[in-house]
Design a protein around this motif. Structure first.
Motif, mmCIF file in Angstrom:
data_model
loop_
_atom_site.group_PDB
_atom_site.id
_atom_site.type_symbol
_atom_site.label_atom_id
_atom_site.label_comp_id
_atom_site.label_asym_id
_atom_site.label_seq_id
_atom_site.Cartn_x
_atom_site.Cartn_y
_atom_site.Cartn_z
ATOM 1 N N UNK A 232 -2.077 7.185 -10.192
ATOM 2 C CA UNK A 232 -2.788 8.379 -10.719
ATOM 3 C C UNK A 232 -3.257 9.190 -9.852
ATOM 4 N N UNK A 233 -4.297 8.143 -9.193
ATOM 5 C CA UNK A 233 -5.529 8.771 -8.336
ATOM 6 C C UNK A 233 -4.728 9.362 -6.989
ATOM 7 N N UNK A 234 -3.804 8.620 -6.299
ATOM 8 C CA UNK A 234 -3.342 9.026 -4.921
ATOM 9 C C UNK A 234 -1.871 9.473 -4.701
ATOM 10 N N UNK A 235 -1.294 9.381 -5.990
ATOM 11 C CA UNK A 235 0.230 9.466 -5.910
ATOM 12 C C UNK A 235 1.077 8.495 -5.486
ATOM 13 N N UNK A 237 3.874 6.070 -3.498
ATOM 14 C CA UNK A 237 3.482 5.526 -2.028
ATOM 15 C C UNK A 237 4.268 6.514 -1.042
ATOM 16 N N UNK A 238 5.124 7.341 -1.150
ATOM 17 C CA UNK A 238 5.920 8.038 0.010
ATOM 18 C C UNK A 238 5.083 9.148 0.207
ATOM 19 N N UNK A 239 4.061 9.637 -0.577
ATOM 20 C CA UNK A 239 3.065 10.656 -0.288
ATOM 21 C C UNK A 239 1.749 10.076 0.622
ATOM 22 N N UNK A 240 1.739 8.608 0.706
ATOM 23 C CA UNK A 240 0.513 8.261 1.486
ATOM 24 C C UNK A 240 0.948 8.273 2.830
ATOM 25 N N UNK A 241 -0.077 8.310 3.634
ATOM 26 C CA UNK A 241 -0.208 8.281 5.112
ATOM 27 C C UNK A 241 0.108 6.841 5.642
ATOM 28 N N UNK A 242 0.461 6.592 6.860
ATOM 29 C CA UNK A 242 0.682 5.430 7.658
ATOM 30 C C UNK A 242 1.822 4.703 7.323
ATOM 31 N N UNK A 243 3.092 5.468 7.093
ATOM 32 C CA UNK A 243 4.482 4.816 7.156
ATOM 33 C C UNK A 243 4.935 4.027 5.959
ATOM 34 N N UNK A 244 5.776 3.064 5.916
ATOM 35 C CA UNK A 244 6.401 2.511 4.854
ATOM 36 C C UNK A 244 5.965 1.256 4.529
ATOM 37 N N UNK A 274 2.045 -7.363 -2.797
ATOM 38 C CA UNK A 274 2.339 -5.942 -2.740
ATOM 39 C C UNK A 274 2.331 -5.134 -4.160
ATOM 40 N N UNK A 275 1.623 -4.294 -4.347
ATOM 41 C CA UNK A 275 1.351 -3.753 -5.791
ATOM 42 C C UNK A 275 2.767 -2.802 -5.956
ATOM 43 N N UNK A 276 3.236 -2.638 -7.144
ATOM 44 C CA UNK A 276 4.292 -1.885 -7.494
ATOM 45 C C UNK A 276 3.941 -0.562 -7.721
ATOM 46 N N UNK A 277 3.459 0.292 -6.864
ATOM 47 C CA UNK A 277 2.826 1.695 -7.085
ATOM 48 C C UNK A 277 3.793 2.742 -7.391
ATOM 49 N N UNK A 278 5.113 2.381 -6.799
ATOM 50 C CA UNK A 278 6.127 3.272 -6.878
ATOM 51 C C UNK A 278 6.953 3.416 -8.164
ATOM 52 N N UNK A 279 6.563 2.131 -8.988
ATOM 53 C CA UNK A 279 7.179 2.152 -10.551
ATOM 54 C C UNK A 279 6.442 3.146 -11.370
ATOM 55 N N UNK A 280 7.118 3.844 -12.267
ATOM 56 C CA UNK A 280 6.628 4.908 -13.121
ATOM 57 C C UNK A 280 6.118 4.528 -14.493
ATOM 58 N N UNK A 281 6.869 3.397 -14.862
ATOM 59 C CA UNK A 281 6.206 2.918 -16.030
ATOM 60 C C UNK A 281 5.323 1.644 -16.223
ATOM 61 N N UNK A 282 4.229 1.711 -16.807
ATOM 62 C CA UNK A 282 3.190 0.795 -16.853
ATOM 63 C C UNK A 282 3.632 -0.582 -17.110
ATOM 64 N N UNK A 283 4.784 -0.599 -18.023
ATOM 65 C CA UNK A 283 5.131 -2.089 -18.400
ATOM 66 C C UNK A 283 6.145 -2.473 -17.508
ATOM 67 N N UNK A 284 6.934 -1.784 -16.473
ATOM 68 C CA UNK A 284 7.499 -2.105 -15.426
ATOM 69 C C UNK A 284 6.710 -2.543 -14.468
#
Length: 416
Positions: A232-235, A237-244, A274-284
């Motif tokens: 919510x704060x930073x978007x 992961x693909x929109x973050x800097x520093x690669x994959x 590794x946190x699942x930041x790319x998952x859209x659903x809170x329950x997922x």
């Protein structure tokens, strides 16, 4: 006696190293003399609370620090009163080291709370909890040198649950390159602290999720909701800097056993996930974190097997402890420490007043990081965020975690 490698690392990592815990009470401010008397009765026999860090006699890079026994236990030197509110005490505490030349802890009596601050080389978070429990009215005062033995041997034997290849996998996890938070430039980073009181009914509903599962632990909820807060704060992961590279959170896991559960000092290890930041659903996100946390038991077994050799090597070569410590606090390695616990045995009382809330204070990490801790006390849930990002970013992250927890609580039977 020489500091252990872990203790030496906490002194050499370039950070203030102050951690804390607060107990909040609804009544009037406690009488300072009464608090000092209780502290003398309950902590006066604990050798750990009398230790002073002694600088090496030779070059610090070559020789390790030592613990020296301080003078007679004097509560008046450590227990003081302040008119500051809790968040102000925390804000001052995280960014400043405790005074040298004395045991590195102090207890502050604020208008509605007791706040214990300590250097992480002396005590870990579980030790702070143990000390606070010893102060409560119904606690049994410990015998001299009881839980305070400075270097009680930890249980390090390998248990049958260690899986083949587990040590190698864990070493790869420890060394894996992670991703920083998309933060302000190093020169613009400022420490900030936020204490967020979470709605108990909302938290009870969140702990029953996912509806088709077993329910969620506090750690699982914190990790899943922090992943949502970062999105919510930073978007994504693909929109973050520093690669994959993944974004890793670090979870402290206590390695004490029932036999030494009250041992003071440093008895935890740290597991990266590794946190699942790319998952859209809170329950997922929550389900992913539950699967990751389910592996902690076997991963902790690997750490029990790895740590003795690492500690022995670093203890023999003090400068190596500093190198390891500075490497582990890099934002790419330990960007966010996330921990959660329940204050068990409620209701608790101190000098007749009921304990209403326990508030943790994680330590400050280097610029580009944020640390979080969630505590459940009786019917109160409290989240503390200590960030080293932009000014006030701790509040932004804390509110975003609270909003994600609300989404988990309101979710239906599907992941969405």
């Amino acid at each position: 006696m020489r500091l252990t490698a872990v203790e030496e690392g906490h002194l050499r990592n370039g950070l203030p190293g102050t951690i804390g815990i607060a107990a909040v009470f609804p009544g009037a401010r406690f009488d300072l003399a009464g608090v000092r008397s209780r502290v003398r009765d309950r902590w006066g026999g604990l050798d750990r609370m009398k230790l002073v860090v002694e600088a090496p006699t030779g070059p610090t890079a070559l020789f390790g620090h030592r613990w020296a026994a301080g003078r007679a236990f004097d509560p008046a030197a450590h227990v003081t009163a302040t008119d500051q509110e809790l968040e102000s005490v925390f804000a001052d505490g995280v960014g400043h080291p405790l005074p040298p030349g004395r045991p590195p802890w102090r207890l502050l009596v604020t208008p509605q709370s007791l706040v214990l601050l300590a250097h992480h080389a002396l005590l870990d978070g579980r030790s702070l909890e143990t000390l606070f429990r010893l102060l409560m009215d119904d606690a049994v005062p410990p015998p001299p040198s009881g839980p305070a033995a400075a270097h009680s041997p930890a249980i390090t034997r390998q248990r049958p649950g260690l899986r083949p290849g587990g040590i190698g996998r864990e070493l790869r996890r420890i060394g894996a390159q992670g991703r920083r938070l998309p933060a302000v430039p190093h020169s613009g980073a400022r420490p900030s602290v936020a204490v967020v009181e979470l709605d108990p009914e909302m938290m009870r509903a969140a702990r029953r999720r996912p509806a088709d599962g077993r329910g969620a632990t506090l750690n699982e909820l914190l990790l899943g909701s922090y992943a949502g807060a970062l999105r919510a704060c930073f978007g994504p992961l693909p929109s973050w800097p520093a690669g994959p590279a993944p974004f890793y959170a670090t979870v402290p896991v206590d390695l004490r056993t029932r036999a030494d559960a009250q041992r003071l000092g440093n008895g935890v290890t740290a597991l990266r996930i590794p946190l699942p930041i790319d998952s859209e659903s809170p329950v997922t996100r929550l389900k992913v974190c539950q699967d990751l946390v389910a592996a902690f038991h076997h991963r902790s077994d690997a750490h029990r097997a790895i740590l003795p050799a690492l500690k022995a090597t670093a203890h023999a070569v003090p400068w190596l402890a500093g190198v390891m410590a500075r490497n582990l606090v890099r934002p790419e390695a330990t960007t966010s420490l996330c921990t959660a616990f329940k204050w068990r045995g409620s209701p608790s009382h101190f000098l007749g007043q009921p304990l209403a809330r326990v508030v943790p204070m994680p330590q400050l990490a280097p610029p580009g990081t944020a640390n979080l801790c969630l505590v459940h006390t009786a019917d109160a849930y409290t989240l503390t965020v200590v960030s080293h990002l932009g000014p006030g970013d701790a509040g932004m992250l804390g509110e975003a975690v609270a909003q994600d927890l609300k989404a988990v609580a309101a979710s239906g039977t599907t992941a969405g």
